[in-house]
Structures are given as structure tokens and as C-alpha cells.
Motif scaffolding. Structure first.
Motif, mmCIF file in Angstrom:
data_model
loop_
_atom_site.group_PDB
_atom_site.id
_atom_site.type_symbol
_atom_site.label_atom_id
_atom_site.label_comp_id
_atom_site.label_asym_id
_atom_site.label_seq_id
_atom_site.Cartn_x
_atom_site.Cartn_y
_atom_site.Cartn_z
ATOM 1 N N CYS A 5 18.659 56.239 -0.225
ATOM 2 C CA CYS A 5 17.761 55.131 0.066
ATOM 3 C C CYS A 5 18.215 53.841 -0.600
ATOM 4 C CB CYS A 5 16.354 55.478 -0.421
ATOM 5 S SG CYS A 5 16.247 55.633 -2.226
ATOM 6 N N TYR A 6 17.518 52.775 -0.226
ATOM 7 C CA TYR A 6 17.644 51.486 -0.891
ATOM 8 C C TYR A 6 16.268 51.243 -1.502
ATOM 9 C CZ TYR A 6 18.694 46.565 -1.675
ATOM 10 O OH TYR A 6 18.908 45.341 -2.248
ATOM 11 N N PRO A 7 16.148 51.317 -2.841
ATOM 12 C CA PRO A 7 14.837 51.289 -3.484
ATOM 13 C C PRO A 7 13.930 50.106 -3.118
ATOM 14 C CG PRO A 7 16.505 51.957 -5.052
ATOM 15 C CD PRO A 7 17.232 51.523 -3.805
ATOM 16 N N LYS A 8 14.489 48.973 -2.735
ATOM 17 C CA LYS A 8 13.665 47.806 -2.394
ATOM 18 C C LYS A 8 13.131 47.864 -0.966
ATOM 19 C CE LYS A 8 16.003 44.716 -5.604
ATOM 20 N NZ LYS A 8 16.834 43.537 -5.756
ATOM 21 N N CYS A 9 13.634 48.803 -0.166
ATOM 22 C CA CYS A 9 13.248 48.940 1.236
ATOM 23 C C CYS A 9 11.855 49.573 1.338
ATOM 24 C CB CYS A 9 14.303 49.802 1.944
ATOM 25 S SG CYS A 9 13.802 50.482 3.522
ATOM 26 N N LYS A 17 7.405 58.352 -1.102
ATOM 27 C CA LYS A 17 6.016 58.720 -1.397
ATOM 28 C C LYS A 17 5.614 59.949 -0.576
ATOM 29 C CE LYS A 17 1.365 56.766 -1.254
ATOM 30 N NZ LYS A 17 0.646 56.673 -2.407
ATOM 31 N N TRP A 18 6.035 60.005 0.681
ATOM 32 C CA TRP A 18 5.738 61.145 1.547
ATOM 33 C C TRP A 18 6.329 62.424 0.964
ATOM 34 C CZ3 TRP A 18 8.277 64.859 4.356
ATOM 35 C CH2 TRP A 18 7.535 65.535 5.319
ATOM 36 N N LEU A 19 7.598 62.348 0.520
ATOM 37 C CA LEU A 19 8.258 63.510 -0.077
ATOM 38 C C LEU A 19 7.508 63.978 -1.319
ATOM 39 C CD1 LEU A 19 11.989 62.393 0.222
ATOM 40 C CD2 LEU A 19 10.934 64.306 1.446
ATOM 41 N N GLU A 20 7.162 63.034 -2.189
ATOM 42 C CA GLU A 20 6.468 63.370 -3.434
ATOM 43 C C GLU A 20 5.076 63.952 -3.147
ATOM 44 O OE1 GLU A 20 8.717 60.062 -6.241
ATOM 45 O OE2 GLU A 20 6.760 59.562 -5.385
ATOM 46 N N THR A 21 4.348 63.352 -2.209
ATOM 47 C CA THR A 21 3.011 63.823 -1.838
ATOM 48 C C THR A 21 3.059 65.252 -1.310
ATOM 49 O OG1 THR A 21 2.268 61.587 -1.343
ATOM 50 C CG2 THR A 21 1.012 63.370 -0.337
ATOM 51 N N ASN A 22 4.146 65.583 -0.616
ATOM 52 C CA ASN A 22 4.291 66.916 -0.041
ATOM 53 C C ASN A 22 5.011 67.902 -0.967
ATOM 54 O OD1 ASN A 22 3.156 66.933 2.837
ATOM 55 N ND2 ASN A 22 4.256 64.995 2.730
ATOM 56 N N GLY A 23 5.251 67.476 -2.208
ATOM 57 C CA GLY A 23 5.835 68.366 -3.207
ATOM 58 C C GLY A 23 7.264 68.774 -2.928
ATOM 59 N N ILE A 24 8.001 67.906 -2.260
ATOM 60 C CA ILE A 24 9.385 68.221 -1.898
ATOM 61 C C ILE A 24 10.327 67.699 -2.987
ATOM 62 C CG2 ILE A 24 11.197 67.817 -0.197
ATOM 63 C CD1 ILE A 24 8.742 67.557 1.839
ATOM 64 N N ALA A 32 23.294 51.409 -1.981
ATOM 65 C CA ALA A 32 24.147 50.251 -2.252
ATOM 66 C C ALA A 32 25.073 50.512 -3.438
ATOM 67 C CB ALA A 32 23.299 49.011 -2.491
ATOM 68 N N GLU A 33 24.626 51.347 -4.374
ATOM 69 C CA GLU A 33 25.434 51.650 -5.558
ATOM 70 C C GLU A 33 26.349 52.853 -5.347
ATOM 71 O OE1 GLU A 33 22.585 52.171 -8.691
ATOM 72 O OE2 GLU A 33 22.040 50.046 -8.702
ATOM 73 N N ASN A 34 25.970 53.736 -4.433
ATOM 74 C CA ASN A 34 26.734 54.963 -4.201
ATOM 75 C C ASN A 34 26.754 55.237 -2.695
ATOM 76 O OD1 ASN A 34 28.026 57.402 -4.394
ATOM 77 N ND2 ASN A 34 26.411 58.432 -5.539
ATOM 78 N N ASN A 35 27.480 54.385 -1.989
ATOM 79 C CA ASN A 35 27.540 54.470 -0.531
ATOM 80 C C ASN A 35 28.258 55.732 -0.080
ATOM 81 O OD1 ASN A 35 27.109 53.374 2.088
ATOM 82 N ND2 ASN A 35 29.239 52.729 2.159
ATOM 83 N N PRO A 36 27.747 56.380 0.968
ATOM 84 C CA PRO A 36 28.436 57.555 1.502
ATOM 85 C C PRO A 36 29.827 57.184 2.020
ATOM 86 C CG PRO A 36 26.255 57.301 2.503
ATOM 87 C CD PRO A 36 26.518 56.076 1.687
ATOM 88 N N GLY A 37 30.765 58.089 1.839
ATOM 89 C CA GLY A 37 32.110 57.893 2.351
ATOM 90 C C GLY A 37 32.199 58.287 3.817
ATOM 91 N N VAL A 91 24.197 51.064 6.693
ATOM 92 C CA VAL A 91 23.710 52.404 7.008
ATOM 93 C C VAL A 91 22.189 52.417 7.133
ATOM 94 C CG1 VAL A 91 23.661 54.809 6.236
ATOM 95 C CG2 VAL A 91 25.677 53.401 5.765
ATOM 96 N N LYS A 92 21.706 53.017 8.207
ATOM 97 C CA LYS A 92 20.267 53.197 8.421
ATOM 98 C C LYS A 92 19.718 54.041 7.287
ATOM 99 C CE LYS A 92 16.546 53.399 11.165
ATOM 100 N NZ LYS A 92 15.783 52.216 11.468
ATOM 101 N N ARG A 93 18.581 53.662 6.791
ATOM 102 C CA ARG A 93 17.994 54.397 5.684
ATOM 103 C C ARG A 93 16.493 54.521 5.889
ATOM 104 N NH1 ARG A 93 20.036 49.349 4.452
ATOM 105 N NH2 ARG A 93 18.396 47.932 3.878
ATOM 106 N N PRO A 94 15.907 55.472 5.219
ATOM 107 C CA PRO A 94 16.520 56.466 4.347
ATOM 108 C C PRO A 94 17.213 57.566 5.147
ATOM 109 C CG PRO A 94 14.187 56.936 4.569
ATOM 110 C CD PRO A 94 14.449 55.661 5.329
ATOM 111 N N LEU A 95 18.071 58.287 4.437
ATOM 112 C CA LEU A 95 18.696 59.494 4.972
ATOM 113 C C LEU A 95 18.182 60.650 4.131
ATOM 114 C CD1 LEU A 95 22.383 58.247 5.168
ATOM 115 C CD2 LEU A 95 21.063 59.014 7.124
ATOM 116 N N LEU A 96 17.837 61.731 4.775
ATOM 117 C CA LEU A 96 17.435 62.929 4.055
ATOM 118 C C LEU A 96 18.374 64.041 4.502
ATOM 119 C CD1 LEU A 96 15.356 63.907 1.971
ATOM 120 C CD2 LEU A 96 13.966 64.706 3.892
ATOM 121 N N ILE A 97 19.152 64.548 3.559
ATOM 122 C CA ILE A 97 20.200 65.515 3.862
ATOM 123 C C ILE A 97 19.859 66.849 3.203
ATOM 124 C CG2 ILE A 97 22.683 65.960 3.788
ATOM 125 C CD1 ILE A 97 21.967 63.211 5.072
#
Length: 117
Positions: A5-9, A17-24, A32-37, A91-97
Motif C-alpha cells: 500500500c501507500y499509507p497516505k492513500c 481497516k477492513w483487514l484489521e476489522t476482520n482479524g486478518i 513507494a519505499e519498497n516497490n515490487p520488482g 502501481v494500482k494499490r492496495p495489493l493483497l498477495i
């Protein structure tokens, strides 16, 4: 599970928040700091079953500045992957892998389906 993700997005914040709410449980990665290769992106693209264009942040300033809307259709896949790998803001974000899926962008219905909710 990686949450890229990009934290400011605001969409990324909503997804987190959805992930945390669902206990994931997830590992957060700042795009931006660790871009996928290119190889990571290639693997995710194949696993996702989505068109490569879905991995581009089409509403981003850099996408518009580079006029990619006009250039992408004729651009070879390897070149598109190299371009995505060159700057996380493309890159479109967020990505969940995860082992079973690759989710691009936050669409709550898709995320619920991926988790069987």
C-alpha cells in the motif's frame, strides 16, 4: 500475506481497516519505499488472472504525465512490467498477495469473496 500500500492513500487506509476489522493478519509493505520488482509483478499478474492494465494506477499523476493511456495498448508486456517496477506510484494499490489469490485495488465484495465471507 502481503498488504502492499501507500499509507497516505485513502483507499489503502480503508482496505487496511477492513483487514484489521476482520482479524486478518498481514505484513504491510510501503509501495513507494519498497516497490515490487518486474519478476514479482509478473508472478502476481499470472496468478491474478487479470489483464496487466489492472495493475496500473490509471488515476495517478505519473500515469497521466507519461500519457500511458495511449501508449500501453501497443507496449510489449515486458516493457509494461519494467515500467511498473520503475516507480511504485504507477502501481494500482492496495495489493493483497496470498498463496491463494492476488487482489488489486480495494473492492470489498472481491475481498470478501477471496476470504469466503
Amino acid at each position: 500475506m502481503q498488504f502492499i500500500c501507500y499509507p497516505k492513500c485513502s483507499t489503502c487506509q480503508k482496505a487496511k481497516k477492513w483487514l484489521e476489522t476482520n482479524g486478518i493478519v498481514f505484513e504491510e509493505r510501503h509501495i513507494a519505499e519498497n516497490n515490487p520488482g518486474a519478476e514479482e509483478l509478473r508472478a502476481w499478474h499470472k496468478r491474478s488472472g487479470l489483464p496487466l492494465k489492472r495493475f496500473f494506477n490509471t488515476s495517478g499523476l505519473l500515469y497521466k504525465k507519461l500519457q500511458l493511456k495511449d501508449k500501453l495498448p501497443a507496449m510489449p508486456e515486458d516493457e509494461q512490467l519494467a515500467l511498473l517496477a520503475s516507480d511504485g506510484m504507477l502501481v494500482k494499490r492496495p495489493l493483497l498477495i496470498d498463496d491463494g489469490f492476488v487482489l488489486v485495488g480495494f473492492r470489498e465484495a472481491e475481498w470478501k469473496a477471496a476470504f469466503g465471507f
